[in-house]
Design a protein around this motif. Structure first.
Motif, PDB file in Angstrom:
ATOM      1  N   GLN A  70      27.673  59.303  -3.532  1.00 32.19           N
ATOM      2  CA  GLN A  70      26.585  58.759  -3.202  1.00 32.19           C
ATOM      3  C   GLN A  70      26.516  58.366  -1.369  1.00 32.19           C
ATOM      4  OE1 GLN A  70      23.730  57.427  -4.839  1.00 32.19           O
ATOM      5  NE2 GLN A  70      23.087  57.332  -2.735  1.00 32.19           N
ATOM      6  N   PRO A  71      25.859  59.101  -0.796  1.00 32.39           N
ATOM      7  CA  PRO A  71      25.851  59.068   0.556  1.00 32.39           C
ATOM      8  C   PRO A  71      25.144  57.633   1.300  1.00 32.39           C
ATOM      9  CG  PRO A  71      24.558  60.980   0.024  1.00 32.39           C
ATOM     10  CD  PRO A  71      24.675  60.330  -1.115  1.00 32.39           C
ATOM     11  N   ARG A  72      25.886  56.909   2.058  1.00 34.35           N
ATOM     12  CA  ARG A  72      25.484  55.630   2.417  1.00 34.35           C
ATOM     13  C   ARG A  72      25.485  55.432   3.948  1.00 34.35           C
ATOM     14  NH1 ARG A  72      26.749  51.541  -1.518  1.00 34.35           N
ATOM     15  NH2 ARG A  72      25.571  50.295  -0.029  1.00 34.35           N
ATOM     16  N   ASP A  73      24.323  55.612   4.291  1.00 32.35           N
ATOM     17  CA  ASP A  73      24.043  55.611   5.835  1.00 32.35           C
ATOM     18  C   ASP A  73      24.409  54.447   6.628  1.00 32.35           C
ATOM     19  OD1 ASP A  73      22.420  57.693   5.389  1.00 32.35           O
ATOM     20  OD2 ASP A  73      20.553  56.777   5.151  1.00 32.35           O
ATOM     21  N   ALA A  74      24.700  53.210   5.969  1.00 32.70           N
ATOM     22  CA  ALA A  74      25.415  51.992   6.834  1.00 32.70           C
ATOM     23  C   ALA A  74      26.873  51.822   6.823  1.00 32.70           C
ATOM     24  CB  ALA A  74      24.895  50.675   5.919  1.00 32.70           C
ATOM     25  N   TYR A  75      27.412  53.093   6.093  1.00 29.43           N
ATOM     26  CA  TYR A  75      28.942  53.213   6.281  1.00 29.43           C
ATOM     27  C   TYR A  75      29.283  53.802   7.682  1.00 29.43           C
ATOM     28  CZ  TYR A  75      30.024  51.922   1.437  1.00 29.43           C
ATOM     29  OH  TYR A  75      29.977  51.244   0.107  1.00 29.43           O
ATOM     30  N   THR A  76      30.404  53.384   8.102  1.00 28.00           N
ATOM     31  CA  THR A  76      31.050  54.143   9.180  1.00 28.00           C
ATOM     32  C   THR A  76      31.557  55.459   8.705  1.00 28.00           C
ATOM     33  OG1 THR A  76      32.898  53.001   8.816  1.00 28.00           O
ATOM     34  CG2 THR A  76      31.679  52.181  10.471  1.00 28.00           C
ATOM     35  N   TYR A  77      31.940  56.192   9.746  1.00 26.87           N
ATOM     36  CA  TYR A  77      32.497  57.644   9.326  1.00 26.87           C
ATOM     37  C   TYR A  77      33.932  57.604   8.332  1.00 26.87           C
ATOM     38  CZ  TYR A  77      29.642  59.682  13.065  1.00 26.87           C
ATOM     39  OH  TYR A  77      28.374  60.281  13.986  1.00 26.87           O
ATOM     40  N   LEU A  78      34.523  56.630   8.518  1.00 22.24           N
ATOM     41  CA  LEU A  78      36.045  56.983   7.711  1.00 22.24           C
ATOM     42  C   LEU A  78      35.671  55.683   6.606  1.00 22.24           C
ATOM     43  CD1 LEU A  78      38.394  57.431  10.566  1.00 22.24           C
ATOM     44  CD2 LEU A  78      36.959  58.875   9.224  1.00 22.24           C
ATOM     45  N   GLU A  79      34.694  55.112   6.149  1.00 22.97           N
ATOM     46  CA  GLU A  79      34.604  54.174   5.122  1.00 22.97           C
ATOM     47  C   GLU A  79      34.149  54.811   3.841  1.00 22.97           C
ATOM     48  OE1 GLU A  79      32.497  49.949   4.577  1.00 22.97           O
ATOM     49  OE2 GLU A  79      31.843  50.932   6.329  1.00 22.97           O
ATOM     50  N   TYR A  80      34.789  54.219   2.894  1.00 25.46           N
ATOM     51  CA  TYR A  80      34.455  54.665   1.458  1.00 25.46           C
ATOM     52  C   TYR A  80      34.809  53.607   0.470  1.00 25.46           C
ATOM     53  CZ  TYR A  80      39.286  56.056   0.624  1.00 25.46           C
ATOM     54  OH  TYR A  80      40.736  55.942   0.557  1.00 25.46           O
ATOM     55  N   ARG A  81      33.894  53.635  -0.531  1.00 29.90           N
ATOM     56  CA  ARG A  81      34.328  52.820  -1.678  1.00 29.90           C
ATOM     57  C   ARG A  81      34.047  53.531  -3.123  1.00 29.90           C
ATOM     58  NH1 ARG A  81      31.829  49.244   1.881  1.00 29.90           N
ATOM     59  NH2 ARG A  81      33.367  47.251   2.443  1.00 29.90           N
ATOM     60  N   LYS A 135      43.770  57.121 -13.659  1.00 33.93           N
ATOM     61  CA  LYS A 135      44.913  56.939 -14.471  1.00 33.93           C
ATOM     62  C   LYS A 135      44.845  55.320 -14.924  1.00 33.93           C
ATOM     63  CE  LYS A 135      47.771  60.696 -13.194  1.00 33.93           C
ATOM     64  NZ  LYS A 135      49.156  61.353 -12.783  1.00 33.93           N
ATOM     65  N   GLY A 136      44.412  54.766 -14.174  1.00 33.42           N
ATOM     66  CA  GLY A 136      44.222  53.010 -14.500  1.00 33.42           C
ATOM     67  C   GLY A 136      43.374  52.731 -15.637  1.00 33.42           C
ATOM     68  N   PRO A 137      43.088  51.544 -15.741  1.00 35.81           N
ATOM     69  CA  PRO A 137      42.265  50.901 -16.853  1.00 35.81           C
ATOM     70  C   PRO A 137      40.680  51.372 -16.731  1.00 35.81           C
ATOM     71  CG  PRO A 137      42.859  49.305 -15.001  1.00 35.81           C
ATOM     72  CD  PRO A 137      43.519  50.273 -14.553  1.00 35.81           C
ATOM     73  N   LYS A 138      40.155  51.653 -15.527  1.00 36.67           N
ATOM     74  CA  LYS A 138      38.936  52.344 -15.315  1.00 36.67           C
ATOM     75  C   LYS A 138      38.779  53.653 -15.462  1.00 36.67           C
ATOM     76  CE  LYS A 138      37.662  48.225 -13.691  1.00 36.67           C
ATOM     77  NZ  LYS A 138      36.249  47.394 -14.102  1.00 36.67           N
ATOM     78  N   LYS A 139      39.868  54.246 -16.002  1.00 38.45           N
ATOM     79  CA  LYS A 139      39.568  55.723 -16.294  1.00 38.45           C
ATOM     80  C   LYS A 139      38.531  56.439 -16.978  1.00 38.45           C
ATOM     81  CE  LYS A 139      42.917  55.617 -20.155  1.00 38.45           C
ATOM     82  NZ  LYS A 139      44.168  56.347 -20.676  1.00 38.45           N
ATOM     83  N   ASP A 140      38.082  55.345 -17.994  1.00 34.62           N
ATOM     84  CA  ASP A 140      36.892  56.053 -18.733  1.00 34.62           C
ATOM     85  C   ASP A 140      35.540  55.800 -18.387  1.00 34.62           C
ATOM     86  OD1 ASP A 140      38.886  57.250 -20.631  1.00 34.62           O
ATOM     87  OD2 ASP A 140      39.060  55.158 -21.777  1.00 34.62           O
ATOM     88  N   GLU A 141      35.417  54.856 -17.221  1.00 33.35           N
ATOM     89  CA  GLU A 141      34.238  54.426 -16.712  1.00 33.35           C
ATOM     90  C   GLU A 141      33.632  55.807 -15.763  1.00 33.35           C
ATOM     91  OE1 GLU A 141      33.697  50.779 -15.181  1.00 33.35           O
ATOM     92  OE2 GLU A 141      34.883  49.854 -16.598  1.00 33.35           O
ATOM     93  N   LYS A 142      32.393  55.719 -15.499  1.00 33.81           N
ATOM     94  CA  LYS A 142      31.659  56.493 -14.719  1.00 33.81           C
ATOM     95  C   LYS A 142      31.959  55.941 -13.132  1.00 33.81           C
ATOM     96  CE  LYS A 142      27.826  58.290 -17.353  1.00 33.81           C
ATOM     97  NZ  LYS A 142      26.292  58.110 -17.621  1.00 33.81           N
ATOM     98  N   ILE A 143      32.335  56.916 -12.565  1.00 36.42           N
ATOM     99  CA  ILE A 143      32.963  56.444 -11.062  1.00 36.42           C
ATOM    100  C   ILE A 143      31.965  57.095 -10.098  1.00 36.42           C
ATOM    101  CG2 ILE A 143      34.769  56.826  -9.402  1.00 36.42           C
ATOM    102  CD1 ILE A 143      36.613  56.760 -11.878  1.00 36.42           C
ATOM    103  N   THR A 144      31.518  56.483  -9.167  1.00 37.20           N
ATOM    104  CA  THR A 144      30.669  56.725  -7.950  1.00 37.20           C
ATOM    105  C   THR A 144      31.561  56.426  -6.701  1.00 37.20           C
ATOM    106  OG1 THR A 144      28.531  56.162  -9.068  1.00 37.20           O
ATOM    107  CG2 THR A 144      28.585  56.572  -6.583  1.00 37.20           C
ATOM    108  N   LEU A 145      31.526  57.631  -6.002  1.00 35.71           N
ATOM    109  CA  LEU A 145      32.260  57.736  -4.452  1.00 35.71           C
ATOM    110  C   LEU A 145      31.010  57.253  -3.504  1.00 35.71           C
ATOM    111  CD1 LEU A 145      34.369  57.719  -2.487  1.00 35.71           C
ATOM    112  CD2 LEU A 145      34.105  60.109  -2.549  1.00 35.71           C
ATOM    113  N   ASN A 146      31.073  56.280  -2.807  1.00 37.53           N
ATOM    114  CA  ASN A 146      30.226  56.101  -1.801  1.00 37.53           C
ATOM    115  C   ASN A 146      30.758  56.123  -0.364  1.00 37.53           C
ATOM    116  OD1 ASN A 146      27.977  53.898  -3.319  1.00 37.53           O
ATOM    117  ND2 ASN A 146      30.083  53.750  -4.193  1.00 37.53           N
ATOM    118  N   ILE A 147      30.106  56.910   0.451  1.00 38.10           N
ATOM    119  CA  ILE A 147      30.622  57.507   1.508  1.00 38.10           C
ATOM    120  C   ILE A 147      29.824  57.962   2.434  1.00 38.10           C
ATOM    121  CG2 ILE A 147      30.884  59.812   1.022  1.00 38.10           C
ATOM    122  CD1 ILE A 147      33.703  59.689   1.840  1.00 38.10           C
ATOM    123  N   HIS A 148      29.928  57.859   3.956  1.00 38.75           N
ATOM    124  CA  HIS A 148      29.111  58.398   5.132  1.00 38.75           C
ATOM    125  C   HIS A 148      28.817  59.612   4.555  1.00 38.75           C
ATOM    126  CE1 HIS A 148      27.672  59.667   9.018  1.00 38.75           C
ATOM    127  NE2 HIS A 148      27.727  58.445   9.332  1.00 38.75           N
TER     128      HIS A 148
END
Length: 515
Positions: free
Chosen positions: A494-505, A452-465
């Motif tokens: 996008q799975p990220r091996d370096a992330y902790t269990y509860l970390e995401y971006r 719903k924000g200014p980035k609403k039309d961009e492609k979004i990737t969820l990086n997570i454990h």
């Protein structure tokens, strides 16, 4: 409005969850070792009257003596003491009180040592369970609660619940009860008696008289201290107090409890026993009805609301403090004042739910978001009172102060429901973190803000454990599929091996972090 009672049984306790349209509003636990439940009546022995406190400490069998204040003795104390003595010695066999002579009421401003003595036996009722370092709070002004009526021995007064608004209905109920009330007993007419016929009230009164006679029959052989009347088990007492025509289901995962509850519903609401259902699935009953998730997200220091708003709840021995936060919630076309009102109204509903859910008592101070307009403050106050009208605990709400604070006092008769919602950090650093079950809810909130924000039309990737990535993408329908159906956007995981269990971006198409 749908109301459901979910009952979970284990080897040492029974848990009761009350759902209102699928949302958890009350949570109770009945433990096998709880010998001091509110409503229990005991034959106890006075340990020591204390003139300075105008109270007495009474041995009820708990590790700490119970506290009995002079004002909780009841005006008919002398009559009750005379009755106990005659019944205990076998001189009195008639428990109806029809021909029992009454004594003069005690002075309402008297001294404790003038009316009771050390080592004296008396009947007392638990009005507040042991909490923290304190023993039980008791009263010798007894009352036996039924579905529609509360019977008060050694009294003659008939009173009606203030929650019944119609004076005409109050007069009708008083007239009916006076026509069936036995001599020597007072009656309090409960809110659920509204609209009921005399036959239903009479049946309820007969049940209460039977309880009284059974209790009196135990006095002759009872030793002190001992329990002579047990309050209904928690399932039955909840049903007695809250059951009405809006109940659509009572689900129980234990055969014995199922039979008991079905019999009780058949007794208090003939024809409605079909809503009691035995749960037999292999999936735990609290998980099936989404209760475990709601417990994890509702207890703890932070309680989340919709669209990023949240409450911070702090506890001390003397009071509770609740802080209302809007988070990143904002609405286009709305002023700051309108947004504050919107969040405050949402928070008031959640606070009313939290008080019942945690069974918080004592003094509660709520710091709402400041509002300049007086009509908005009035609207908030009225809304909070409306949301709390279903709360069975006695409470009082004061209007907002000039600092924007609202103070609430709420009766506390049991220890507060306190559930640990943090878990050991899976990364092994010795710290505790929020339960992982809450993680997906947080991701949902953040994703909704992004879309719903200014980035609403961009492609979004969820990086997570990787473990969490698998949880979001596997199964049908997966959590990611539900996102697509709701937002009409495909979110790359996008799975990220370096992330902790509860970390995401969240990142954009260039890999730049956007949340």
């Amino acid at each position: 409005m749908n109301r459901e009672l979910i009952v979970r049984s284990s080897s040492d306790a029974v848990d009761f969850a009350l759902l209102k349209d699928g949302k958890l509003t009350e949570l109770h636990k009945e433990e096998d070792n709880n010998d001091f439940s509110v409503g229990d009546i005991l034959l106890a022995k006075v340990r020591k009257p204390v003139t300075g406190l105008n109270a007495a400490f009474v041995n009820v069998g708990y590790e700490k003596d119970a506290f009995l204040h002079y004002h909780d003795l009841g005006p008919q104390l002398a009559t009750m003491l005379k009755f106990i003595k005659q019944v205990s010695t076998g001189k009195l066999k008639d428990y109806t009180l029809v021909n029992f002579p009454t004594e003069k009421d005690i002075d309402k401003n008297g001294v404790i040592t003038d009316v009771i003595k050390a080592n004296q036996s008396l009947l007392v009722q638990i009005v507040k369970e042991p909490i923290s370092t304190k023993g039980p709070r008791i009263s010798s002004e007894l009352s036996i609660a039924g579905r529609y009526l509360v019977m008060v021995p050694f009294s003659d007064r008939v009173s009606v619940s203030q929650k019944i608004g119609s004076n005409k209905e109050k007069d009708r109920l008083k007239r009916l009860v006076r026509s069936i009330k036995p001599k020597g007993f007072g009656v309090i007419i409960r809110t659920v008696a509204e609209g009921k016929k005399v036959a239903e009230l009479d049946k309820d009164l007969e049940n209460l008289l039977a309880k009284w006679s059974t209790m009196c029959g135990k006095l002759q052989k009872a030793h002190t201290p001992s329990k002579v009347l047990v309050e209904l088990n928690r399932a039955s007492s909840i049903l007695r107090d809250v059951f009405n025509d809006t109940f659509t289901g009572i689900h129980v995962d234990d055969r014995t409890l199922y039979d008991q509850i079905k019999d009780y519903v058949q007794e208090i609401a003939p024809g409605k026993e079909s809503i009691v259902k035995l749960y037999t699935s292999s999936v735990p009953i609290f998980e099936k009805f989404g209760i475990e998730r709601q417990i994890k997200t509702s207890f703890g220091r932070t309680a989340t609301m919709s669209k990023g708003a949240y409450l911070i709840i702090e506890h001390t021995e003397a009071l509770h403090v609740v802080d209302v936060n809007s988070g990143n919630r904002s609405s286009r076309g709305k002023s700051q004042e309108d947004t504050a009102l919107e969040v405050n109204l949402l928070a008031a509903s959640e606070i009313a739910r939290q008080l019942r859910l945690r069974d918080m008592g004592g003094i509660i101070v709520v710091d709402f978001i400041d509002m300049v307009k007086a009509p908005h403050r009035r609207k908030l106050f009225d809304h909070l009172r409306s949301e709390m009208k279903d709360d069975r605990a006695k409470h009082k709400i004061l209007p907002p102060s000039k600092f924007g604070l609202i103070q609430i006092t709420r009766q506390r008769v049991r220890p507060e429901m306190n559930i640990k919602t943090t878990e050991e950090n899976p990364n092994g650093n010795g710290k505790e973190v929020e339960a992982p079950i809450v993680l997906v809810d947080k991701i949902n909130v953040d994703l909704e803000k992004l879309l719903k924000g200014p980035k609403k039309d961009e492609k979004i990737t969820l990086n997570i454990h990787p473990f969490i990535a698998a949880f979001i993408t596997k199964g049908f329908p997966s959590i990611r599929s539900k996102w697509f159906l709701e937002h009409k956007r495909w979110i790359k995981i996008q799975p990220r091996d370096a992330y902790t269990y509860l970390e995401y971006r969240f990142t954009d198409k260039n890999g730049k972090t956007i949340y």
